[in-house]
Motif scaffolding. Structure first.
Motif, short mmCIF file in Angstrom:
data_model
loop_
_atom_site.label_atom_id
_atom_site.label_comp_id
_atom_site.label_asym_id
_atom_site.label_seq_id
_atom_site.Cartn_x
_atom_site.Cartn_y
_atom_site.Cartn_z
N GLU A 29 0.81 -1.22 0.00
CA GLU A 29 0.00 0.00 0.00
C GLU A 29 0.84 1.27 0.00
O GLU A 29 0.33 2.36 -0.28
N ILE A 30 2.14 1.17 0.30
CA ILE A 30 3.02 2.34 0.27
C ILE A 30 2.90 3.08 -1.06
O ILE A 30 2.90 4.31 -1.12
N ARG A 31 2.80 2.31 -2.14
CA ARG A 31 2.82 2.92 -3.48
C ARG A 31 1.65 3.88 -3.69
O ARG A 31 1.73 4.79 -4.51
N TYR A 32 0.53 3.66 -2.98
CA TYR A 32 -0.65 4.50 -3.17
C TYR A 32 -0.74 5.63 -2.15
O TYR A 32 -1.52 6.56 -2.34
N THR A 33 0.03 5.56 -1.08
CA THR A 33 -0.08 6.57 -0.02
C THR A 33 1.05 7.59 -0.04
O THR A 33 0.95 8.64 0.59
N LYS A 34 2.13 7.30 -0.75
CA LYS A 34 3.26 8.23 -0.82
C LYS A 34 3.17 9.10 -2.08
O LYS A 34 2.58 8.70 -3.09
N SER A 35 3.77 10.27 -1.98
CA SER A 35 3.79 11.19 -3.12
C SER A 35 5.20 11.74 -3.31
O SER A 35 6.06 11.59 -2.43
N LEU A 36 5.41 12.41 -4.43
CA LEU A 36 6.71 13.05 -4.67
C LEU A 36 6.98 14.12 -3.61
O LEU A 36 8.11 14.27 -3.15
N ALA A 37 5.93 14.82 -3.20
CA ALA A 37 6.10 15.85 -2.15
C ALA A 37 6.56 15.22 -0.84
O ALA A 37 7.38 15.80 -0.11
N ASP A 38 6.07 14.02 -0.52
CA ASP A 38 6.52 13.31 0.68
C ASP A 38 8.02 13.05 0.62
O ASP A 38 8.74 13.23 1.60
N SER A 39 8.48 12.59 -0.54
CA SER A 39 9.90 12.28 -0.71
C SER A 39 10.76 13.53 -0.53
O SER A 39 11.80 13.49 0.12
N GLN A 40 10.30 14.64 -1.09
CA GLN A 40 11.06 15.89 -0.97
C GLN A 40 11.08 16.40 0.47
O GLN A 40 12.10 16.91 0.95
N LYS A 41 9.97 16.22 1.20
CA LYS A 41 9.91 16.62 2.61
C LYS A 41 10.85 15.75 3.45
O LYS A 41 11.57 16.24 4.33
N LEU A 42 10.86 14.45 3.17
CA LEU A 42 11.73 13.53 3.91
C LEU A 42 13.20 13.85 3.66
O LEU A 42 14.03 13.72 4.56
N HIS A 43 13.52 14.26 2.45
CA HIS A 43 14.90 14.65 2.12
C HIS A 43 15.39 15.74 3.08
O HIS A 43 16.53 15.70 3.56
N LYS A 44 14.53 16.69 3.40
CA LYS A 44 14.91 17.78 4.32
C LYS A 44 15.10 17.25 5.75
O LYS A 44 16.02 17.67 6.46
N ILE A 45 14.22 16.34 6.17
CA ILE A 45 14.35 15.75 7.51
C ILE A 45 15.65 14.95 7.61
O ILE A 45 16.38 15.03 8.62
N GLN A 46 15.96 14.19 6.57
CA GLN A 46 17.19 13.40 6.55
C GLN A 46 18.42 14.30 6.70
O GLN A 46 19.34 13.99 7.48
N GLY A 47 18.42 15.40 5.97
CA GLY A 47 19.54 16.34 6.07
C GLY A 47 19.67 16.92 7.46
O GLY A 47 20.80 17.06 7.98
N SER A 48 18.55 17.23 8.11
CA SER A 48 18.61 17.82 9.44
C SER A 48 19.13 16.82 10.47
O SER A 48 19.83 17.18 11.41
N ILE A 49 18.80 15.53 10.29
CA ILE A 49 19.33 14.50 11.20
C ILE A 49 20.84 14.37 11.03
O ILE A 49 21.59 14.33 12.01
N LEU A 50 21.30 14.29 9.78
CA LEU A 50 22.74 14.19 9.53
C LEU A 50 23.48 15.39 10.10
O LEU A 50 24.55 15.25 10.72
N ASN A 51 22.93 16.58 9.90
CA ASN A 51 23.57 17.79 10.43
C ASN A 51 23.67 17.74 11.96
O ASN A 51 24.67 18.17 12.55
N ALA A 52 22.64 17.21 12.60
CA ALA A 52 22.61 17.16 14.07
C ALA A 52 23.62 16.17 14.63
O ALA A 52 24.27 16.45 15.65
N VAL A 53 23.76 15.02 13.98
CA VAL A 53 24.64 13.98 14.54
C VAL A 53 26.11 14.18 14.17
O VAL A 53 27.00 13.63 14.82
N ALA A 54 26.36 14.98 13.14
CA ALA A 54 27.74 15.12 12.63
C ALA A 54 28.76 15.48 13.71
O ALA A 54 29.85 14.88 13.76
N PRO A 55 28.49 16.42 14.60
CA PRO A 55 29.51 16.75 15.62
C PRO A 55 29.73 15.64 16.65
O PRO A 55 30.71 15.69 17.40
N LYS A 56 28.85 14.67 16.69
CA LYS A 56 28.91 13.66 17.75
C LYS A 56 29.85 12.50 17.41
O LYS A 56 30.15 11.68 18.28
N VAL A 57 30.30 12.43 16.17
CA VAL A 57 31.22 11.35 15.79
C VAL A 57 32.65 11.84 15.97
O VAL A 57 32.98 13.02 15.72
#
Length: 448
Positions: A347-375
């Motif tokens: 059912e993922i194929r019917y509930t996700k959109s291109l806008a969802d993917s673009q929004k998730l891209h921003k969240i992914q970047g913010s997580i990477l930015n947050a953890v970067a100083p911790k390594v």
């Protein structure tokens, strides 16, 4: 419709109508109904096959049904009932058409009024008499692929744009194959040969994985109720999902952060490689407390509780909990669109959109930015997703590197040397490559 015990097809219809009408999760609905109605093994398999098959092929089935209902406004359950019948006609080779027809008409009679029964009977007889509409009637190539493989048009266009027509078609063909059940052997408490011997003794058939070490593809037999699973000697995990930790080169004394950990499959995979006596430990984060409890439960079952510490914490707020340069390794198995899991979660194929993917891209970047100083300097962040869309994968990595000159991209390596002839440093496993889930892995080393 009464509270009487349901047949396999009624269970399937009820689950599907809730998924299609309310957006419910197919696995939860199906499991709940199967528990309630106590079907025999054959009927459980039939209900399961109808639910997941109809969801997988929904756009195809709707295309086939449309000429026979000619835009008529149908009750939700009636349309779903007809779609299940078309699915069985076309894809369940061992079930005779007459049996499908009789059972479908009987459900229409029991659940509806005489008019609905008559309508359903007429549609089914017309389908069997006239046959299914052909895909080559669709002149637009993207529309044809979308209908033929039951994948939304936006996703077809993205896959063709990113991977080319030939590779995209291979992916689309593969996502409707049955999902495989794969287990990973817990090498902290047993070994591959011992588990293989116990599986054979239990009459469970399997193949060794081509993708990941200590992994077995189950081909026949009931596994989840087995002592092997209950005692934590094995755990269910797709082969591709094992590769992120496989690529991390975790050492016994490492301090590791699993930044997006629930339900904890990769957490315990990391923990297996750690030695608490030398300081080895994995800190596992999730934003929801009920999910951190799932991680703890998983760690206990797998005998890893002494090396797993859970935290109810948003990964973007790691500075609230941890000092800079705390970790030798960090895994960011990021929230993503899950497009690599279409085979497993149709059912993922019917509930996700291109806008969802673009929004998730921003969240992914913010997580990477947050953890970067911790390594630590010289330490590595492994960034992975279970999607195959480049805006959530390569693009996220490249944007991170552009903003962080203190990191460099390493070539992702796996124990089985998968796709070692590729041009890219990152590793993308497509669903068509090995029959496993789609997955992306990259390794980012801090150099300053």
């Amino acid at each position: 419709m009464t509270n009487k015990k349901m047949t396999a097809r009624e269970v399937a219809l009820t689950a599907l109508d809730r998924v299609r009408r309310r957006g419910a999760y197919s696995n939860l609905q199906l499991n709940q109904l199967l528990s309630k109605h106590q079907l025999n093994d054959n009927d459980r398999r039939l209900a399961t096959r109808i639910v997941y098959g109809t969801l997988q092929r929904q756009l195809t089935l709707e295309y086939w049904l449309q000429p026979f209902v000619k835009g008529k406004k149908l009750d939700s359950w009636v349309e779903t009932l007809l779609l299940t019948a078309l699915y069985q006609y076309q894809y369940l080779e061992r079930v005779p058409d007459w049996a499908v027809t009789d059972e479908t008409i009987e459900i229409a009679k029991q659940w509806g009024n005489p008019g609905i029964r008559k309508f359903v009977t007429g549609v089914l007889h017309a389908v069997l008499r006239q046959g299914f509409p052909r895909f080559d009637q669709l002149r637009d190539e993207s529309e044809r692929l979308a209908v033929q493989f039951s994948v939304p048009r936006w996703l077809v266009d993205e896959l063709v744009s990113q991977y080319g027509q030939s590779q995209a078609t291979r992916v689309l063909q593969s996502v409707n194959d049955p999902a495989r059940l794969v287990v990973r052997v817990n090498t902290a408490v047993t070994d591959l040969a011992t588990v293989e011997s116990q599986l054979r003794a239990a009459g469970i058939e399997f193949q060794k994985s081509r993708v990941a070490p200590n992994a077995l593809v189950i081909t026949k037999g009931e596994l989840l109720g087995s002592a092997l699973f209950a005692t934590g000697q094995i755990t269910v995990q797709d082969e591709s999902a094992m590769l992120a930790v496989d690529s991390m080169n975790v050492q016994p004394g490492d301090r590791v952060l699993d930044a997006c950990a629930a339900p904890g499959g990769k957490t315990v995979q990391i923990a297996e490689r750690l030695d608490p006596a030398t300081g080895g430990r994995v800190d596992a984060l999730d934003i929801h407390e009920h999910k951190t409890k799932l991680i703890q439960k998983n760690a206990s079952r797998m005998h890893m509780a002494d090396r797993v510490v859970t935290h109810t914490l948003d990964a973007r707020r790691v500075a609230d909990e941890f000092a800079d340069e705390t970790f030798d390794k960090i895994l960011v198995d990021a929230p993503c669109s899950g497009i690599g899991l279409l085979r497993r979660k149709p059912e993922i194929r019917y509930t996700k959109s291109l806008a969802d993917s673009q929004k998730l891209h921003k969240i992914q970047g913010s997580i990477l930015n947050a953890v970067a100083p911790k390594v630590k300097k010289g330490g590595i962040i492994t960034y992975s997703t279970c999607t195959i869309l480049q805006q959530e994968n390569e693009q996220t990595v490249q944007e991170f590197l552009a903003a962080h000159s203190d990191f460099r991209l390493l070539t992702t390596k796996t124990s089985r040397n998968l796709k070692d002839d590729r041009a890219s440093a990152t590793l993308t496993i497509l669903p068509a490559d090995y029959g496993s889930d789609g997955f992306f892995i990259s390794n980012l080393q801090r150099i300053l």
